[in-house]
Write an enzyme that holds these catalytic residues in place. Structure first.
Site, mmCIF file in Angstrom:
data_model
loop_
_atom_site.group_PDB
_atom_site.id
_atom_site.type_symbol
_atom_site.label_atom_id
_atom_site.label_comp_id
_atom_site.label_asym_id
_atom_site.label_seq_id
_atom_site.Cartn_x
_atom_site.Cartn_y
_atom_site.Cartn_z
ATOM 1 N N SER A 99 49.911 37.028 40.013
ATOM 2 C CA SER A 99 49.510 37.314 41.386
ATOM 3 C C SER A 99 48.023 37.003 41.561
ATOM 4 C CB SER A 99 49.776 38.782 41.704
ATOM 5 O OG SER A 99 48.904 39.597 40.940
ATOM 6 N N TYR A 100 47.547 37.118 42.787
ATOM 7 C CA TYR A 100 46.172 36.771 43.121
ATOM 8 C C TYR A 100 45.195 37.521 42.229
ATOM 9 C CZ TYR A 100 42.296 35.384 46.086
ATOM 10 O OH TYR A 100 41.142 34.838 46.562
ATOM 11 N N PRO A 101 44.343 36.803 41.480
ATOM 12 C CA PRO A 101 43.514 37.473 40.472
ATOM 13 C C PRO A 101 42.235 38.124 40.981
ATOM 14 C CG PRO A 101 43.222 35.092 40.315
ATOM 15 C CD PRO A 101 44.198 35.324 41.416
#
Lengths: 240, 623
Positions: free
Chosen positions: B329-331
């Site tokens: 997922s978006y880091p």
């Protein structure tokens, strides 16, 4: 106009201050304090008079203001090989604080705390956190272990009695009012303390901080603290 | 069919992935004048009122528009640096003309603009850049934005059906930051470079300034000085040893240690005088080691540095790659709590094929699953970092594999039970003094089996003690030791300090650290082997130049020094207030510029202080 009750005699005042407050004042000193109070704009009377006198005694240097009778002072002639244990009388001995050290903090940490306060970092929003929480896999062998009992500091005090005798004391158990930042010249009432090797073991039951201060000594302590810490650190560096 | 919908993403890889999902694979690709950017055409059934439409998906390459001073003030010798606080600025397209033109051209024939930039502040701002370019070409465009946290198909389709509006407040915060960085950065950079250029060793070098870099540098210098000035101090302690059932039990002093030998000796003597010790309590109770919290960006960077031996910049670059490839997922997230509605079991199930942790994942599905702990942060934009799907290790590079492994193990650990144990504590009264001995038995390792980054081992077991019993201790000693200095700052520590002092956001911390290395304000060196024998952590040491700058500014500004975190921290807080609508961009700019302008004026008045420190401090090598 209300008639204030007559001023009690010096003897009565001396008596009251001794028995109720353990402050055995020297008559000449008390007379001076009384005169000053009575000549002020709103001279106190009754209980207020006693409280005012007490307050002024607590703000005085006890080596000039209190009686140096043997039973009111610390035992004389404490040789370095003093008995491993003895008990002071239960009658109160008043001492004033000349110096205080936090035994649980290194000189470096104490100095750092002082410098942070100087830089305004003790204020909310202005703290600079220099050791992040949890990042302590760098702790050297000296830092291991935790202090139990809430991690409260333990302090060593240099105290002086009315005869000018100076001894060390420390908190065997925490004594309310003893902390870095307490007033220098604050008075402590000792009752039945144990002394070991010439050092007073203070506990909540045997030592009571009465308050007060000696302004000149306090200011000198505050002004000189940083330098005192730094020179002690220097000594360590030089291997003393 | 009604007019076309123009979709713009922040980078080509996202555009390609989203176009692929929306089009179901039925798309046509055309080139633009920029070799990295493509236009993808397809049809898609958007939510009402748009419905079935033609769509074109393309992207920008990060920022399209640059901010700079107007021509009058752009050159270094065009004005006094101090004037840059108020000099006029302009927004111009410098290098990205081809990209801007592509957007304009597509926008002209579209009915709506659907923005697909990353969902964080910077992304919001880039979205407004795109919007402004598009509206100039076609003022009648409707503008919407997609909200998404990973590029998994179902997630993207859902986002496409639920467009929202651009958040102008977040964009305003970024605009404020850009303007401040431009003005403050330029003013200080020009002034300090020109002032110090006369000094031998610096010559033509540009000495740059950044309002985040300097506090970051400040931490490094501060720690360096602490280490250099450290004086070991002796301390004393009392240890009580007792042998029972052939086991040597060590009782530790409740006071731990004191920095006074006389007092310790007195207390020790009183112990010996008492002769016997009394057991005041024997308490056995369950204990646990908490499983870790869901993963945030800062944590990823800290742990990445510590256990994987990678710099935070490398960790973030790798994480970004894993994200655009659709694996995680978006880091960039501050959130450390999983939404209750999220189907975590489905994500666990995806990990069953793994040869490394597949068995553990299966165990979780067979009853070992436990809802993750909730931290206290929620940025409301993205969930904690977690794996989206399983990836065979062979399709990843070495670093990608290790970062992915960490993220996945962390996720599985979050979904496990805490580790369980029993502690026994024996408390002793000896003389006036209290002592204690503890034993730990680890009963259930649980999450520790999948998360080797935490350690918890059983200690030697204690023999039986009974409350109230007395005994004469086998041995009692005074011990001594010396305090030891902290180490130089390592990267995980520096990140932690930046985080806790409010410098930089999760998105920018790695950059600031990179910058101070790039500008040679600090040097790094390997500290020693990390756990597992992998390459060690880096530690930071200031260069003479870095040191001179910090000392100079500290002498000038004292507690408000630009190398201290406060000014920047306050700026970050004000940026947050803009996002929350509690402060206007204009007020914030005025307040911050005033603060920094004051520091600037003070600095120029004390330029000799800065010069003196630099003059005496500047041999150009590492310390």
């Amino acid at each position: 106009m209300a008639v204030s009750p007559p001023t009690p005699s010096i003897d009565t005042l001396l008596q009251t201050l001794s028995t109720s407050h353990s402050l055995h004042a020297r008559p000449t000193i008390l007379r001076n304090l009384l005169t000053n109070l009575l000549n002020s704009a709103h001279p106190p009377s009754g209980q207020n008079l006693i409280q005012s006198l007490k307050f002024r005694l607590l703000a005085s240097d006890i080596t000039s203001s209190l009686q140096p009778y043997a039973n009111l002072c610390l035992p004389p002639n404490l040789p370095s090989s003093a008995p491993s244990s003895m008990t002071l009388s239960r009658d109160g001995i008043i001492v004033q604080v000349l110096d205080i050290t936090d035994l649980t903090s290194s000189l470096g940490d104490s100095l750092e705390r002082l410098e942070m306060a100087e830089r305004g970092e003790a204020m909310r929003g202005r703290e600079v956190i220099r050791i992040a929480p949890g990042e302590n896999d760098n702790e050297g062998p000296g830092a291991g272990g935790e202090v139990r009992e809430g991690g409260r500091s333990m302090h060593k005090l240099l105290v002086e009695d009315a005869a000018g005798r100076r001894v060390w004391g420390f908190e065997l158990t925490p004594v309310t009012g003893v902390k870095i930042g307490m007033n220098i010249g604050a008075k402590i009432l000792l009752q039945g303390c144990t002394m070991a090797r010439g050092v007073i073991l203070m506990t909540a039951g045997t030592a009571t901080v009465m308050g007060g201060k000696v302004e000149a000594l306090h200011k000198a302590w505050i002004d000189g603290r940083k330098e005192s810490l730094m020179s002690r650190i220097e000594d360590l560096k030089r291997g003393n | 069919m009604p007019g076309k919908i123009l979709c713009i993403a922040e980078k080509p890889s996202i555009a390609k992935a989203v176009a692929g999902h929306l089009s179901g694979g039925q798309l046509s690709t055309s080139n633009t004048r920029n070799k990295y950017v493509k236009n993808y055409e397809f049809t898609y059934n958007f939510a009402p009122p748009w419905g079935q439409c033609n769509a074109v998906m393309s992207s920008v390459l990060g920022h399209t528009v640059d901010w700079d001073f107007t021509a009058l003030h752009r050159k270094w010798n065009s004005c006094a640096p101090g004037q840059l606080f108020d000099a006029p600025t302009e927004q111009i397209v410098k290098e990205r003309k081809d990209i801007a033109d592509n957007i304009s051209a597509q926008a002209r024939h579209a009915r709506a603009l659907f923005i697909w930039t990353d969902c964080d502040r910077e992304g919001e701002y880039i979205g407004t850049e795109v919007r402004d370019i598009a509206l100039r070409a076609n003022p009648n465009l409707e503008v919407k934005r997609a909200k998404f946290s990973n590029i998994e198909r179902a997630h993207i389709l859902r986002a496409a059906q639920r467009p929202v509006d651009l958040d102008d407040l977040q964009a305003a915060a970024v605009a404020a930051r850009i303007e401040l960085d431009l003005r403050i950065g330029a003013a200080f950079t020009r002034w300090q470079t020109l002032s110090l250029q006369g000094i031998g060793g610096l010559e033509e070098k540009v000495i740059s300034y950044g309002s985040c870099q300097f506090p970051t540098l400040g931490f490094v210098v501060d720690r360096y000085k602490r280490v250099k000035n450290f004086v070991p101090e002796p301390f004393w302690s009392i240890k009580v040893l007792h042998k029972r059932d052939d086991i040597n039990v060590t009782f530790n002093w409740d006071r731990n240690r004191l920095f006074d030998r006389m007092i310790t000796t007195i207390l020790f003597e009183r112990c010996l005088m008492a002769k016997t010790a009394r057991v005041t309590a024997v308490v056995t109770k369950p204990t646990k080691k908490w499983k870790p919290l869901p993963l945030t960006t800062v944590e990823l960077q800290k742990v990445g540095s510590r256990f994987l031996g990678l710099t935070s910049k490398v960790v973030m670059d790798v994480a970004e790659k894993l994200y655009t490839s659709g694996y995680i997922s978006y880091p960039r997230t501050e959130t450390d709590q999983f939404d209750r509605g999220m189907d975590l079991r489905a994500l666990v199930e995806k990990q069953v094929p793994s040869t490394d942790w597949g068995q553990f994942a299966t165990h979780l599905l067979n009853g070992g699953f436990s809802q993750p702990r909730n931290g206290s942060h929620n940025d409301k934009a993205h969930p904690p970092i977690h794996p989206i799907c399983f990836v065979t290790p062979t399709s990843l590079s070495y670093d990608e594999k290790r970062v992915y492994e960490f993220i996945t193990r962390r996720f599985l650990a979050c979904c496990s039970e805490d580790a369980q144990g029993m502690t026994t504590t024996v408390s002793l009264l000896y003389g006036d003094e209290g002592f204690h001995a503890t034993g730990l038995m680890v009963v259930a390792r649980n999450y520790l089996d999948v998360y080797p980054y935490d350690k918890w081992e059983s200690s030697q077991q204690l023999p039986q003690f009974v409350e109230g019993e007395t005994f004469v201790p086998t041995e009692a000693n005074i011990t001594d030791g010396k305090t030891s200095p902290p180490g130089y700052l390592t990267e995980p520590e520096l990140i932690a300090l930046m985080d806790v002092n409010g410098i930089g956001t999760d998105a920018t911390m790695a950059e600031h650290i990179s910058k101070i290395k790039e500008r040679q304000y600090v040097f790094t060196r390997r500290k020693g082997p990390a756990l597992g024998g992998r390459s060690g952590v880096e530690e930071f040491v200031p260069s003479s130049l870095g040191m001179a700058l910090v000392e100079g500014y500290d002498a000038i500004g004292f507690e408000n020094s630009v190398s201290k975190p406060f000014l920047r921290k306050e700026m970050e807080e004000k940026l947050k207030e803009i996002c929350e609508g509690r402060l206007t961009k204009r007020d914030m700019l005025q307040q911050c510029l005033d603060q920094y302008r004051e520091m600037f004026v003070r600095s120029t008045q004390s330029v000799d202080v800065l010069k003196n420190v630099s003059f005496y401090g500047v041999p150009r090598n590492a310390i």
